[in-house]
Structures are given as structure tokens and as C-alpha cells.
Design an enzyme around this catalytic site. Structure first.
Site, short mmCIF file in Angstrom:
data_model
loop_
_atom_site.label_atom_id
_atom_site.label_comp_id
_atom_site.label_asym_id
_atom_site.label_seq_id
_atom_site.Cartn_x
_atom_site.Cartn_y
_atom_site.Cartn_z
N ASN A 144 30.20 -42.59 21.07
CA ASN A 144 30.47 -41.50 22.00
C ASN A 144 30.09 -40.15 21.39
OD1 ASN A 144 31.20 -40.22 24.32
ND2 ASN A 144 33.35 -40.79 24.24
N HIS A 177 42.06 -37.61 26.38
CA HIS A 177 41.94 -39.01 26.76
C HIS A 177 42.95 -39.41 27.83
CE1 HIS A 177 39.37 -39.71 23.23
NE2 HIS A 177 39.00 -40.78 23.88
#
Length: 518
Positions: A362, A393
Site C-alpha cells: 500500500n 483505518h
């Protein structure tokens, strides 16, 4: 009526796990017959259809709305309208959340004092995301990935905050107060509404990302993206070809689509047969030996990665198809289309350290975390970066178990590497053996760290920890503390030569990396 969990259900069901929820789809139901025929939830069919539409539209966008004969305003408008249409197709009225946070941020940019625009935007964007996460997780249904628009919202948050900080850099700070990267990306005027909507909601990255820099995106829309890299000394390898025709992305897109096809095939054949939840199945835990549980955890985690490879690589291919993502010429004189690359599969699968794994996972999110938090925090940069990553998140406890576990494991891995690695560099055989051992140790450490992220809730996480002997984790913390305190660098200059993850840097990348495990 169909069940729905758009992005979240995509993430969960591709692990091979059945997804059940009492919520009905808020997205379009036009493809419900196809969904029933294929045996996939309608949200997944909508997602794939949208990405395939984006891929085709990207080729059309490059060929028929080329900046050589199309006004930038038209390109902005088409990119934004396509993106908004995709959001409403996949999420229905939940798409209004993305529009709300974007328009709210634009009001901050044009109405508030430019000296504080970055702070206000960060508070507004992260606050809005957090409220949405609280409502989704704790009101709709805790422990189940319910109707989930948070994936695209998280991507939008990255863009909103990146632009705000780059605008503050360009309009408020003196150049000598900026590092070279900040100077390069600084924005010296407020964007128009069309530019702002296009950058944040364009169809190329509205579902999966990646987050790109505002100046790069504007260069792409206005036709400077490729030429500037062909003629710039900032590019790598063979540059300065004045008469060279703009390279075509067709080969790069084809290669990435082949990778996507391989990942999809792997999922259909392997991933579905190795569900993550089987790691905490009572019958399995009661009858399997520790080694059997460890081996299953290893292979189930390995099998869960291709779904991320698929999503990120497809998103990269979509951007490339539109002519966006050109990084310059590589050392062999070939065009490189990896400017927006979010994952290095080979780097992940062959990683021999925790840092190397994170550096290749990522990637664009790691760049964002470093740019908006780590590089700017006056103190406590590492914990603040972890906190921002955790909040970004979401609110499932498993996410926080993962981040808290990653800290001591990273410290232990770094300390052990500094203490013993030099003993194995004098011989090719010893170095090869060292690489094999550290590869295995890294992959098993990743299993231990990432599992809570996939299990989400507290109870299955603690069940997994007990089955894998939690005291091993406690021991790793003690080893990290002891070795970290006793270790003295052999070369005083080594501190300056260290890479991004040093004792003072976050688990993100300097130029090509990322931090989160999503």
C-alpha cells in the site's frame, strides 16, 4: 432482496468466507440477475463492473478527450461526472457522504484563513470519517462488515488532506522552510471548484485510489504529465529525448491486467479453500497441533494477499489507460508507468525484513502518512503517525491489535538485524542462509501481526493469540527492549545512511512506500 456490503463485503467475501447481513443494497440492482447467475453478491458485481467501465472509459478519455484538442475544463468535468456516477451506482445515497466531505473541505479552503486551512481540513475530514465509522460499526451492527462506503471515503480523505497541506506549503511557508519534496508539490493558488471536484472524485481513482499529488493530476489533465518527465532531469535513467513521441501505456496496462487475471484465478482456486476464520475454528484448535496451526496461518495469510494485489493493480491499470502514472524512462530506456503503483508484489513475497514488507505494501498510503503527519509533527512523530493510521483505518479492535503488535515486532526485527546481520555478509553461502531464515521469520511475523486485522473483533483475536501462545509476543517485546538499549552502531555515520524506518521514522516509505495493512 439482495444483501449488501459494497467495499467491506468485497474485502471479506474474497477471503473465502460467506457474508451474511440483514442490510439491503443501497447501490444499483440492475445487475442482480448476473449476480445470482455468477453466485457473487451484487455489490461485488457492481464493483467489478464499475472498474471495467472505468478501464474502458480511461482509454476513451486518453484518445478522444486528449489535452491536445480538448479544453481542460471539459476533461475536469467528464472525469468528475463519471466518478460521481460510479459512486451512486455502487453506493446509492451513501455517495452523499463523499460529496459532503469534499464540498465541506472546499468551503474551508476558500473561506478560512490560509494559514490554518491545513489544520481545519484535517480536523474536518478525519472527524467526518470517524463519525461515519462509529455509525457504521457500532450503530448498524458491530462485528459485521455492514454497508460500507468507507473505502472510497478513506481515499477521498487522503486527497483532501494532501491538497490542504500542499496549499499551505505553497501559500504560507517560505521555500527554505520546505524539504525538496514539499517544494516540488507546493501549490501557490487555490483550486477552482471544478479542479477540486475532479481531483477528489475522478473516475480513475474514486473507488480504490491511489491517492496522487494535486500538481501531478493537474499536469495530467492539462497535458504536461508525460512531456515534463521526458524532458526533466528529475526522471530516472534515459531522459531528455526531445523528439521522442509520448509513450503508449498499452503494454503497461496489458501486463497489469495479466497480473489481475492471475490474482483472480488464484483466488478462485486457492483463496476460497483457505478461509481466515478457520484459524479460530474451535474444532480445528482443539485437534490441530501447534505446528499445524502455524502452517495453516501462514498459508491462509499468503492466500489472502492476491485480492489486494488484484484491486490495487487494476486501479493502477485504469489510471495508466488514461495516460496517467508515467514515471519517466527506466535505466534501460523503457517507459515506466509506476508513478501511482500501490504495491510491489515481488518485493512483498521476497521480503526478508518487516520493513521491506511494509515498504512495498500500500505504497501511496505510506507516502500520504509521511507527508501529512510524520514530516510535520514537532515531536512524537512515530506514535502520532500510528495514531493517524489507526484512526484512518477505522474502529474495529483488530486494527489496533495489528498496529500495537507491529511496533515491538518492528523494533525487535530492527535490533536483531543490526546486531547479527554483519556476521553473515562475508560469505555468499552464509548470506543466502541468512536470507532464507529472515524471509521465513518475516512471513511468520506478518501472519501474527496481520491476523487481528482480518479477524476484526476482540474475541476471535484473543482466541488466535491464545492458540499461538501469546507469551511469544511478550518475549519479542522484551528482546526488542534489551537489544535496542544495548545496541551501539559500529559506524557513527550509519544513522545518516539509514532508510525510512529508523529509530526516528515511521513504518512508511520515503519515496516508494506505505504503512498500513488493509
Amino acid at each position: 432482496m439482495p444483501h449488501y456490503v459494497c467495499w467491506g463485503q468485497f474485502k471479506k467475501s474474497v477471503m473465502g468466507e460467506p457474508v451474511q447481513t440483514a442490510f439491503k443494497s443501497t447501490g444499483a440492482l440492475w445487475l442482480l440477475p448476473l449476480s445470482e447467475y455468477l453466485g457473487f453478491p451484487v455489490d461485488q458485481v457492481n464493483f467489478m463492473t464499475s472498474q471495467l467501465f472505468a478501464l474502458i472509459a480511461a482509454f476513451w478519455f486518453r484518445l478522444y478527450l486528449s489535452p491536445t484538442h480538448t479544453n481542460p475544463l471539459v476533461r475536469h468535468a467528464v472525469a468528475a461526472l463519471f466518478g460521481i456516477a460510479i459512486l451512486f451506482f455502487c453506493f446509492g445515497w451513501y455517495a452523499s457522504h463523499m460529496l459532503t466531505v469534499v464540498l465541506g473541505s472546499y468551503l474551508i479552503i476558500i473561506k478560512r484563513d490560509i494559514n490554518n486551512v491545513h489544520s481545519y481540513t484535517m480536523i474536518w475530514a478525519i472527524g467526518y470519517l470517524t463519525v461515519c465509522q462509529v455509525i457504521r460499526v457500532y450503530i448498524f451492527n458491530y462485528g459485521i462488515l455492514s454497508t460500507d462506503f468507507s473505502g472510497p471515503l478513506m481515499m477521498v480523505i487522503q486527497k483532501l488532506t494532501s491538497l490542504a497541506f500542499q496549499l499551505h506549503d505553497g501559500m504560507c511557508k517560505k521555500p527554505d522552510k520546505l524539504n525538496p519534496k514539499q517544494k516540488l508539490l507546493a501549490i501557490n493558488q487555490r483550486p477552482s471548484l471544478f479542479e477540486y471536484l475532479s481531483y477528489n472524485l475522478n473516475f480513475l481513482s474514486v473507488l480504490v485510489g491511489p491517492c496522487s499529488d494535486y500538481k501531478d493530476y493537474i499536469d495530467f489533465i492539462e497535458g504536461r504529465h508525460i512531456i515534463s518527465r521526458l524532458h526533466s532531469g528529475a526522471c530516472n535513467g534515459q531522459n531528455g529525448y526531445k523528439k521522442q513521441v509520448e509513450p503508449s501505456p498499452v503494454r503497461a496496462v496489458s501486463e497489469k491486467l495479466l497480473i489481475c487475471a492471475g490474482c483472480m484465478l488464484f483466488f478462485l482456486i486457492v483463496t476460497r479453500s483457505l478461509p481466515i476464520t478457520y484459524n479460530v475454528d474451535p474444532h480445528f484448535l482443539a485437534n490441530a497441533s501447534f505446528m499445524t496451526r502455524l502452517i495453516y496461518a501462514f498459508f491462509s495469510i499468503q492466500a489472502s494477499r492476491p485480492k489486494f494485489y488484484f484491486a490495487w493493480t487494476l486501479a493502477d491499470a485504469v489510471n495508466n489507460a488514461a495516460g496517467y502514472g508515467f514515471a519517466g524512462m527506466d535505466e534501460n530506456g523503457r517507459p515506466s508507468w509506476d508513478l501511482l503503483c500501490n504495491v510491489n508484489i515481488l518485493g512483498i513475497e521476497t521480503a526478508t525484513s518487516f520493513k521491506t514488507f511494509i515498504d512495498n505494501w500500500n505504497i501511496r498510503t505510506g507516502i500520504w502518512l509521511k507527508m501529512v503527519c510524520y514530516d510535520r509533527a514537532p515531536q512524537y512523530r512515530l506514535p502520532l503517525t500510528f495514531v493517524l493510521s489507526a484512526i484512518w483505518h477505522g474502529l474495529y479492535p483488530g486494527y489496533y491489535f495489528t498496529f500495537l503488535t507491529a511496533i515491538p515486532i518492528t523494533m525487535a526485527a530492527r535490533a536483531i538485524r543490526k546486531s547479527i546481520r554483519h556476521y553473515f555478509l562475508g560469505s555468499k553461502i552464509l548470506k543466502f542462509g541468512y536470507n532464507i531464515v529472515t524471509w521465513a521469520a518475516t512471513q511468520f511475523a506478518i501472519c501474527y501481526t496481520v491476523m487481528p486485522f482480518l479477524l476484526l473483533a476482540v474475541e476471535p483475536t484473543m482466541t488466535y493469540y491464545r492458540s499461538m501462545y501469546f507469551h511469544v509476543h511478550i518475549l519479542s517485546i522484551l528482546i526488542a527492549v534489551v537489544l535496542h538499549q544495548k545496541h551501539k552502531p559500529r559506524d557513527p555515520s550509519s544513522t545518516n545512511k539509514s532508510s525510512c524506518i529508523s529509530s526516528e521514522s515511521p513504518p512508511t516509505h520515503c519515496n516508494n512506500g506505505a504503512h498500513k495493512i488493509k
